[in-house]
Write a protein that holds these residues in place. Sequence first.
Motif, PDB file in Angstrom:
ATOM      1  N   GLN A  39       0.867  -1.091  -0.149  1.00 54.19           N
ATOM      2  CA  GLN A  39      -0.110   0.029  -0.144  1.00 54.19           C
ATOM      3  C   GLN A  39       0.870   1.204   0.057  1.00 54.19           C
ATOM      4  OE1 GLN A  39      -2.934   0.123   3.084  1.00 54.19           O
ATOM      5  NE2 GLN A  39      -4.180   1.553   2.123  1.00 54.19           N
ATOM      6  N   ALA A  40       0.726   2.189  -1.116  1.00 54.56           N
ATOM      7  CA  ALA A  40       1.293   3.314  -1.154  1.00 54.56           C
ATOM      8  C   ALA A  40       0.443   4.360  -0.694  1.00 54.56           C
ATOM      9  CB  ALA A  40       1.708   3.702  -2.790  1.00 54.56           C
ATOM     10  N   PRO A  41       1.125   5.576  -0.302  1.00 58.33           N
ATOM     11  CA  PRO A  41       0.429   6.574   0.122  1.00 58.33           C
ATOM     12  C   PRO A  41      -0.615   6.986  -0.603  1.00 58.33           C
ATOM     13  CG  PRO A  41       2.643   7.167   0.665  1.00 58.33           C
ATOM     14  CD  PRO A  41       2.649   5.813  -0.234  1.00 58.33           C
ATOM     15  N   GLY A  42      -1.879   7.188  -0.193  1.00 61.17           N
ATOM     16  CA  GLY A  42      -3.102   7.510  -1.031  1.00 61.17           C
ATOM     17  C   GLY A  42      -3.561   6.455  -1.783  1.00 61.17           C
ATOM     18  N   LYS A  43      -3.025   5.375  -1.858  1.00 62.60           N
ATOM     19  CA  LYS A  43      -3.615   4.417  -2.805  1.00 62.60           C
ATOM     20  C   LYS A  43      -4.198   3.093  -1.970  1.00 62.60           C
ATOM     21  CE  LYS A  43      -0.331   5.469  -6.615  1.00 62.60           C
ATOM     22  NZ  LYS A  43       0.573   4.931  -7.519  1.00 62.60           N
ATOM     23  N   GLU A  44      -4.936   2.406  -2.626  1.00 62.30           N
ATOM     24  CA  GLU A  44      -5.534   1.251  -2.056  1.00 62.30           C
ATOM     25  C   GLU A  44      -4.627   0.215  -2.030  1.00 62.30           C
ATOM     26  OE1 GLU A  44     -10.201   1.373  -3.540  1.00 62.30           O
ATOM     27  OE2 GLU A  44      -8.966  -0.386  -4.132  1.00 62.30           O
ATOM     28  N   ARG A  45      -4.623  -0.813  -0.821  1.00 68.55           N
ATOM     29  CA  ARG A  45      -3.754  -1.993  -0.879  1.00 68.55           C
ATOM     30  C   ARG A  45      -3.868  -2.808  -2.030  1.00 68.55           C
ATOM     31  NH1 ARG A  45      -3.342  -4.505   4.816  1.00 68.55           N
ATOM     32  NH2 ARG A  45      -3.252  -2.221   5.387  1.00 68.55           N
ATOM     33  N   GLU A  46      -2.898  -3.204  -2.705  1.00 67.32           N
ATOM     34  CA  GLU A  46      -3.040  -4.085  -3.809  1.00 67.32           C
ATOM     35  C   GLU A  46      -2.097  -5.403  -3.877  1.00 67.32           C
ATOM     36  OE1 GLU A  46      -0.830  -2.414  -7.402  1.00 67.32           O
ATOM     37  OE2 GLU A  46       0.767  -1.870  -6.310  1.00 67.32           O
ATOM     38  N   GLY A  47      -2.728  -6.431  -4.218  1.00 60.65           N
ATOM     39  CA  GLY A  47      -2.089  -7.559  -4.295  1.00 60.65           C
ATOM     40  C   GLY A  47      -0.909  -7.788  -5.352  1.00 60.65           C
ATOM     41  N   ILE A  48       0.310  -8.382  -4.836  1.00 56.91           N
ATOM     42  CA  ILE A  48       1.378  -8.250  -5.663  1.00 56.91           C
ATOM     43  C   ILE A  48       1.985  -9.766  -5.836  1.00 56.91           C
ATOM     44  CG2 ILE A  48       2.338  -6.123  -5.319  1.00 56.91           C
ATOM     45  CD1 ILE A  48       4.202  -7.204  -3.448  1.00 56.91           C
ATOM     46  N   SER A  49       1.663 -10.717  -4.844  1.00 58.55           N
ATOM     47  CA  SER A  49       2.267 -12.051  -5.098  1.00 58.55           C
ATOM     48  C   SER A  49       1.403 -13.094  -4.235  1.00 58.55           C
ATOM     49  CB  SER A  49       3.523 -11.925  -5.139  1.00 58.55           C
ATOM     50  OG  SER A  49       4.080 -13.558  -5.388  1.00 58.55           O
ATOM     51  N   CYS A  50       1.261 -14.391  -4.678  1.00 62.95           N
ATOM     52  CA  CYS A  50       0.867 -15.142  -3.650  1.00 62.95           C
ATOM     53  C   CYS A  50       1.224 -16.667  -3.923  1.00 62.95           C
ATOM     54  CB  CYS A  50      -0.784 -15.106  -3.431  1.00 62.95           C
ATOM     55  SG  CYS A  50      -1.789 -15.509  -5.009  1.00 62.95           S
ATOM     56  N   ILE A  51       1.238 -17.408  -2.924  1.00 60.84           N
ATOM     57  CA  ILE A  51       1.616 -18.803  -3.274  1.00 60.84           C
ATOM     58  C   ILE A  51       0.935 -20.004  -2.548  1.00 60.84           C
ATOM     59  CG2 ILE A  51       3.417 -18.619  -1.003  1.00 60.84           C
ATOM     60  CD1 ILE A  51       5.465 -20.209  -2.803  1.00 60.84           C
ATOM     61  N   SER A  52       0.675 -20.871  -3.153  1.00 60.75           N
ATOM     62  CA  SER A  52      -0.277 -21.821  -2.721  1.00 60.75           C
ATOM     63  C   SER A  52       0.193 -22.566  -1.192  1.00 60.75           C
ATOM     64  CB  SER A  52      -0.542 -22.848  -3.641  1.00 60.75           C
ATOM     65  OG  SER A  52       0.672 -23.573  -3.855  1.00 60.75           O
ATOM     66  N   SER A  53      -0.333 -23.287  -0.539  1.00 62.86           N
ATOM     67  CA  SER A  53      -0.054 -23.752   0.718  1.00 62.86           C
ATOM     68  C   SER A  53       1.064 -24.837   0.423  1.00 62.86           C
ATOM     69  CB  SER A  53      -1.149 -24.726   1.294  1.00 62.86           C
ATOM     70  OG  SER A  53      -1.729 -25.613   0.265  1.00 62.86           O
ATOM     71  N   SER A  54       1.268 -25.491  -0.643  1.00 62.05           N
ATOM     72  CA  SER A  54       2.136 -26.401  -0.697  1.00 62.05           C
ATOM     73  C   SER A  54       3.455 -25.545  -1.536  1.00 62.05           C
ATOM     74  CB  SER A  54       1.798 -27.447  -1.762  1.00 62.05           C
ATOM     75  OG  SER A  54       1.454 -27.064  -3.059  1.00 62.05           O
ATOM     76  N   GLY A  55       3.378 -24.473  -2.179  1.00 59.42           N
ATOM     77  CA  GLY A  55       4.333 -23.816  -2.859  1.00 59.42           C
ATOM     78  C   GLY A  55       4.323 -24.142  -4.271  1.00 59.42           C
ATOM     79  N   GLY A  56       3.468 -25.000  -4.516  1.00 57.69           N
ATOM     80  CA  GLY A  56       3.602 -25.318  -6.076  1.00 57.69           C
ATOM     81  C   GLY A  56       2.832 -24.536  -7.318  1.00 57.69           C
ATOM     82  N   SER A  57       2.189 -23.472  -6.657  1.00 59.99           N
ATOM     83  CA  SER A  57       1.701 -22.593  -7.649  1.00 59.99           C
ATOM     84  C   SER A  57       1.802 -21.350  -6.911  1.00 59.99           C
ATOM     85  CB  SER A  57      -0.118 -22.943  -7.484  1.00 59.99           C
ATOM     86  OG  SER A  57      -0.615 -21.840  -8.299  1.00 59.99           O
ATOM     87  N   THR A  58       2.142 -20.434  -7.624  1.00 59.37           N
ATOM     88  CA  THR A  58       2.157 -18.955  -7.494  1.00 59.37           C
ATOM     89  C   THR A  58       1.427 -17.854  -8.388  1.00 59.37           C
ATOM     90  OG1 THR A  58       4.375 -18.642  -8.970  1.00 59.37           O
ATOM     91  CG2 THR A  58       4.785 -19.336  -6.594  1.00 59.37           C
TER      92      THR A  58
END
Length: 123
Positions: A39-58
């Motif tokens: 989240q940058a000042p004055g901006k909405e929180r944005e998703g940039i990366s995620c990883i599955s529980s096993s780590g097999g998918s990003t």
Amino acid sequence: QLQFVESGGGLVQPGGSLRLSCAASGSTLDYYVIGWFRQAPGKEREGISCISSSGGSTNYAEAVKGRFTISRDNAKKTVHLQMNSLKPEDTAVYYCAADRGATILDRLKYDYWGQGTQVTVST
């Protein structure tokens, strides 16, 4: 109750690198998708990366594809975000969060959040 502490933020010059860490406590990470948001000042929180529980998918936002890499170590209950070729527009507070659903970057689905770590990219 799952809790997170983020670390690794700081001041870096454009083109530089940082490695963020997200350390979990209170519960196993094995069943959770972990996401990084910013989240940058004055901006909405944005998703940039995620990883599955096993780590097999990003999943990565277009703005960071090819520059950021997410990884996890469930045994150590940590998740990392390697950030390379940083740009001034990457300046933000970075948060990690957990979700038990699909590996997607919808911040409304994430239930557990850390306090964030500041990343500043500037000369």
